[in-house]
Structure formats: C-alpha cells, structure tokens
Design a protein around this motif. Structure first.
Motif, short mmCIF file in Angstrom:
data_model
loop_
_atom_site.label_atom_id
_atom_site.label_comp_id
_atom_site.label_asym_id
_atom_site.label_seq_id
_atom_site.Cartn_x
_atom_site.Cartn_y
_atom_site.Cartn_z
N GLN A 285 7.45 7.94 -8.38
CA GLN A 285 7.05 6.77 -7.23
C GLN A 285 7.93 5.45 -7.12
OE1 GLN A 285 2.99 7.32 -8.99
NE2 GLN A 285 2.29 7.59 -6.96
N ALA A 286 8.32 4.94 -8.55
CA ALA A 286 8.90 3.74 -8.80
C ALA A 286 10.46 3.98 -8.29
CB ALA A 286 8.93 3.51 -10.26
N TYR A 287 11.33 5.06 -8.82
CA TYR A 287 12.39 5.68 -8.31
C TYR A 287 12.52 5.52 -6.75
CZ TYR A 287 16.27 8.52 -6.90
OH TYR A 287 17.39 9.11 -6.27
N TRP A 288 11.50 6.40 -5.99
CA TRP A 288 11.61 6.43 -4.54
C TRP A 288 11.39 5.26 -3.68
CZ3 TRP A 288 14.25 10.12 -2.68
CH2 TRP A 288 14.38 10.18 -1.37
N PHE A 289 10.30 4.30 -4.62
CA PHE A 289 10.17 3.05 -3.86
C PHE A 289 11.49 2.08 -3.91
CE2 PHE A 289 7.94 -1.11 -4.31
CZ PHE A 289 7.61 -1.26 -2.75
N ASP A 290 12.29 2.36 -4.82
CA ASP A 290 13.60 1.64 -4.93
C ASP A 290 14.43 2.00 -4.06
OD1 ASP A 290 12.53 -0.11 -7.06
OD2 ASP A 290 13.58 0.65 -8.60
N LEU A 291 14.63 3.59 -4.01
CA LEU A 291 15.46 3.78 -2.91
C LEU A 291 15.24 3.75 -1.47
CD1 LEU A 291 18.14 5.65 -2.68
CD2 LEU A 291 16.79 7.69 -2.79
N ARG B 66 0.71 -1.20 0.01
CA ARG B 66 0.08 0.12 0.23
C ARG B 66 0.79 1.17 0.03
NH1 ARG B 66 -4.27 -2.14 -1.76
NH2 ARG B 66 -5.57 -0.08 -1.06
N TRP B 67 1.92 1.34 -0.71
CA TRP B 67 2.86 2.08 -0.90
C TRP B 67 2.64 3.25 -2.25
CZ3 TRP B 67 6.70 5.19 -2.92
CH2 TRP B 67 7.45 5.58 -2.22
N GLY B 68 3.01 4.27 -1.94
CA GLY B 68 2.86 5.26 -3.18
C GLY B 68 2.69 6.59 -3.05
N ARG B 69 2.39 6.89 -1.87
CA ARG B 69 2.37 8.59 -1.44
C ARG B 69 3.23 9.09 -0.54
NH1 ARG B 69 -3.04 6.21 -1.39
NH2 ARG B 69 -4.48 7.28 -2.59
N THR B 70 4.07 9.89 -1.00
CA THR B 70 5.23 10.46 -0.31
C THR B 70 4.79 11.64 0.57
OG1 THR B 70 5.99 11.21 -2.17
CG2 THR B 70 6.89 9.22 -1.75
N GLU C 68 0.87 28.42 -5.38
CA GLU C 68 -0.44 27.87 -5.54
C GLU C 68 -0.92 27.71 -6.78
OE1 GLU C 68 0.20 29.94 -3.03
OE2 GLU C 68 -0.03 28.59 -1.49
N SER C 69 -0.95 28.88 -7.52
CA SER C 69 -1.09 28.69 -8.86
C SER C 69 -0.06 27.72 -9.92
CB SER C 69 -1.38 29.97 -9.66
OG SER C 69 -0.42 30.47 -9.82
N ILE C 70 1.17 27.83 -9.55
CA ILE C 70 2.14 27.04 -10.22
C ILE C 70 1.83 25.70 -9.75
CG2 ILE C 70 4.31 26.36 -10.24
CD1 ILE C 70 4.97 29.44 -9.82
N GLU C 71 1.32 25.26 -8.59
CA GLU C 71 1.22 23.98 -8.40
C GLU C 71 -0.15 23.30 -9.05
OE1 GLU C 71 0.67 21.32 -4.31
OE2 GLU C 71 -0.25 23.12 -4.27
N ARG C 72 -1.34 24.30 -9.11
CA ARG C 72 -2.26 23.55 -10.21
C ARG C 72 -1.89 23.43 -11.52
NH1 ARG C 72 -4.87 27.81 -6.64
NH2 ARG C 72 -4.42 29.33 -8.44
N GLY C 73 -1.01 24.18 -12.07
CA GLY C 73 -0.64 24.14 -13.42
C GLY C 73 0.31 22.87 -13.49
N VAL C 74 1.18 22.41 -12.69
CA VAL C 74 1.93 21.18 -12.77
C VAL C 74 1.42 20.18 -13.25
CG1 VAL C 74 3.14 19.86 -11.26
CG2 VAL C 74 3.93 22.12 -11.07
N ILE D 243 10.60 19.91 -6.96
CA ILE D 243 9.46 20.68 -6.70
C ILE D 243 8.52 20.16 -7.55
CG2 ILE D 243 8.61 22.96 -7.06
CD1 ILE D 243 11.29 24.22 -6.14
N LEU D 244 8.69 19.75 -8.70
CA LEU D 244 7.81 19.29 -9.46
C LEU D 244 7.09 17.87 -8.81
CD1 LEU D 244 9.20 19.50 -13.19
CD2 LEU D 244 7.25 20.46 -12.21
N GLN D 245 7.92 17.17 -8.32
CA GLN D 245 7.24 15.93 -7.59
C GLN D 245 6.35 16.36 -6.50
OE1 GLN D 245 7.75 14.24 -4.68
NE2 GLN D 245 9.92 15.13 -4.03
N LEU D 246 6.88 17.41 -5.63
CA LEU D 246 6.24 18.03 -4.39
C LEU D 246 5.07 18.64 -4.74
CD1 LEU D 246 9.18 19.31 -2.52
CD2 LEU D 246 7.97 17.17 -1.76
N PHE D 247 4.79 19.03 -5.95
CA PHE D 247 3.51 19.46 -6.21
C PHE D 247 2.69 18.85 -7.25
CE2 PHE D 247 5.12 24.46 -6.89
CZ PHE D 247 5.45 24.40 -5.57
N GLY D 248 3.20 17.29 -7.07
CA GLY D 248 2.24 16.34 -7.70
C GLY D 248 2.57 15.72 -8.95
N ARG D 249 3.72 15.88 -9.50
CA ARG D 249 3.98 15.32 -11.09
C ARG D 249 4.71 14.07 -10.45
NH1 ARG D 249 4.73 18.41 -15.26
NH2 ARG D 249 6.09 17.18 -16.32
N THR D 250 4.10 12.74 -11.09
CA THR D 250 4.64 11.48 -10.46
C THR D 250 5.66 11.17 -11.66
OG1 THR D 250 2.74 10.74 -11.50
CG2 THR D 250 2.55 10.97 -9.31
#
Length: 391
Positions: free
Chosen positions: A272-278, A96-100, A184-190, A218-225
């Motif tokens: 998600q795959a990279y961080w799961f491996d790490l 059940r892993w996938g959200r960091t 916040e607008s940048i995060e929505r646009g990501v 920053i992209l992954q923290l803003f939601g880009r997987t």
C-alpha cells in the motif's frame, strides 16, 4: 476505484463524474452470473454505492446479490481493513486511500498479471481487449478457464496477440478445468496461517509463466499487503523521488534499496505504501489528484460494513416494475446496495482522468463514455434496496 491500472483493462469501463470526481462517475463491465453474463454498473451517490445491471431478455438471475455484489466487493476490496496502513501513513488516511482495484475473480487477476509481464502498457491493454472480444464470450465478458481451454495455444496467440504467454495461460486454464488448480483456495491461503501462506506462495510460484514480479503482484491482488511487485516503474520512481541511478545495470541495487525503505517504514503494509507513492507520482506528472470513492478505514466504522450488522430484509422502493429501456434490447433492473462509504467528507479534487498513462484508451472510449453518461441519466429509480454485511 481509479487506483490501479487494471481498472483500465477490458472489459472494464470508467466514465468520470462531470462535477464531483469523488462522489460520481460510473464503473461498468460484464460480470458472470447464473446464466451467461450481465452488464453491471457501479456508481456512488451521497456515500452509497449503487449497483445496476442489465439482463438479456428471458434470462433469470435467481440471486443477483450473490452473483454481482460479491464480485463488486472483491473488486473494491470492501472488506479489507486499512486502518493499520493509515496509522503508518497519515497522508493516506487524509485521502481515505488504501484499497486498490482488483478483478472480480482470482483467475482474471492471474491472467492480467501474465499479460503485464515484460510488456509495455499499450500491449497489455491490447491483449486484454482481444481476450474479451476474440473468443466469443457472452457480452464481451472476460473469458473463463473453460472458454480459454477451447482454443489451442497457437490459436490463442493468433487471436489475442498473446505471443509466448498463450501457452502459459492455456496451461493454467487446463489446470483449473481439470480440477488440479483451485485459485480460490490459494487466495484464502495467502492471508492464512504461516504454513498456509508458505504453501500459497509456493503454489503461485509454480504456476506456468510466473516469475518473481508476477508472484509478488498476484500476492498483492490476492490480499497480501506486504508484497512488493517491483519493476522498471520502481526504478523510475526511485530516480525521481530519491535521485537513484538510472543505469540499467544498477536496477537490482535500486530495487533492494527501495525494498529496505518500505520494509523499515511500513511493516505489513509495504504494498500500500509503495503504490501510494507511485500513484502520487503519477498524479504529480498529470498535475491533479485522482478521483476516489470514500470507504471507511475499518469495516466496523459503518453498520453496513460491520460483521455484527447482519443482513437487513429486502425493502421495495417502488411497487412498479422497471420498464425496459426504450429502443434497447433486454431489461434493466437495479439494486441500491448500502455499502455505506460515508466516513468523513473528502477534500474535493479536480482530476477527471480515466486512468493514468493511457491516453489512447481515453480517445477510443470517448463515444462509449458519452453514451454511458446518457444511459445513466435516463436510468429509472432502482427497484430494490439491499444492505450487505461482511459476514
């Protein structure tokens, strides 16, 4: 929760559970609210997240659900759908892993990323500790852009040991305070349309102090997987897992090889795959699996996370008003937030580590952890029950 190093940075605190590391433990930190800040504690009991907070005497919070629950939802990425990643990685589905973990606000994510660039982890921890302790923020909360902007870059560098990063953090704070930058607008646009994504990537790249690693992080923290923030840890992982060269001159080649690997096998879910491996590599080095709170793969798997569920009316568990903690300043109120996380019974694990790779912070926080455990054992029954939808 304990899935990304930022959870170990001030003002965060994580006290592992005594018996069940999956359905236990307490995460706490100051969160900004209508007036000042409040200490918010989050724990999981029987697959349900409980959110508690402590107010200053006389401080009124008109909408605690909005002030606190929305920030916790962002921290834990409650609304993210990880089913696509689980389809590509059955082992992650099993766990059940996938959200960091990420911060309550985009501003905090950006500052943390800058403090993490070209710096050993203990130095990053020290900078964030001082940002929360040396600028006079309420209850030791993470400073807002306006609070940072009160100090010159040289003053920030001296107080928080930010070095050359101080001028970048101060410049970003000035842009936010002046209205020229809306994170916040940048995060929505990501995660928006292709045009919005391209524009968001450009705006992040143009931020002071942001290079390729910082932009990807920053992209992954803003939601880009699909972002891949590679650094020296990537090269170490690739050397241990795939026998890659450890020659510093070949790092770029190793990173290109790692990128090709994740792009080919996990399209759309490379981060998600990279961080799961790490993360599994960190666990192997520690000799145990890390604790996790179990959240459904799809937001619609549980009614409390479904956009169709709507908001259930406020119910009272007790008519009695919660009494102030004996001998402590302020009053404690609690909300049991039905962010239902019961999907399937996870496998039990035995790791009670606070975080990966920072034993010194564990030692420094030992007394705080013991105090937090005592305080939560003595906590009175929560007074209000909320059910939160994803609308």
């Amino acid at each position: 929760l304990v899935s990304y190093g930022h959870v170990a940075l001030a003002p965060n605190s994580w006290a592992p559970g005594d018996s069940d590391p999956d359905d236990g433990g307490v995460f706490s930190r100051p969160l900004r609210c209508h007036e000042g800040a409040a200490i918010v504690r989050v724990r999981q009991r029987d697959g349900t997240l409980l959110i508690e907070w402590t107010d200053e005497p006389g401080v009124r919070q008109p909408d605690p659900e909005k002030n606190f629950v929305s920030q916790i939802r962002r921290c834990l990425r409650i609304d993210e759908d990880v089913s696509g990643f689980h389809d590509l990685c059955p082992d992650a589905r099993r766990r059940r892993w996938g959200r960091t973990y990420r911060s309550p606000t985009p501003w905090e994510d950006v500052v943390r990323t800058i403090t993490n660039c070209n710096m050993q982890w203990p130095g990053t921890c020290d900078m964030n500790r001082k940002l929360c302790s040396a600028l006079g923020t309420p209850r030791g909360a993470f400073p807002t852009p306006a609070e940072v902007a009160r100090f010159g870059s040289d003053d920030l560098a001296g107080r928080c040991r930010l070095g050359y990063r101080a001028k970048w953090i101060r410049a970003i704070a000035d842009l936010v305070v002046g209205g020229a930058l809306d994170l916040e607008s940048i995060e929505r646009g990501v995660c928006g349309t292709p045009e919005e994504r391209k524009d968001a990537e450009r705006r992040i790249r143009d931020l002071p102090g942001v290079g390729p690693f910082a932009q990807a992080n920053i992209l992954q923290l803003f939601g880009r997987t699909d972002a891949l923030p590679f650094d020296t840890e990537t090269c170490r992982l690739w050397a241990e897992k795939h026998g890659a060269s450890t020659d510093k001159k070949l790092r770029r080649s190793v990173m290109r090889e790692a990128e090709a690997y994740y792009r080919a096998r996990y399209p759309g879910h490379e981060w998600q795959a990279y961080w799961f491996d790490l993360w599994r590599n960190y666990e192997d080095r520690r000799g145990a699996e890390g604790p996790r709170w179990t959240i459904p793969s799809r937001p619609g798997e549980e009614s409390a996370l479904s956009s169709k569920a709507g908001k259930v009316g406020l119910q009272k568990e007790s008519r009695k008003k919660p009494r102030p903690e004996s001998g402590k300043r302020g009053r404690k109120r609690a909300a049991l937030t039905s962010l239902s996380t019961r999907a399937e019974t996870p496998e039990k694990v035995t790791n009670n580590s606070t975080e990966v790779g920072e034993k010194r912070r564990n030692d420094d926080n030992s007394r705080l952890i013991r105090s937090l455990r005592r305080r939560n054992r003595d906590c009175k029954t929560p007074s209000k029950l909320f059910s939160v939808s994803t609308m």
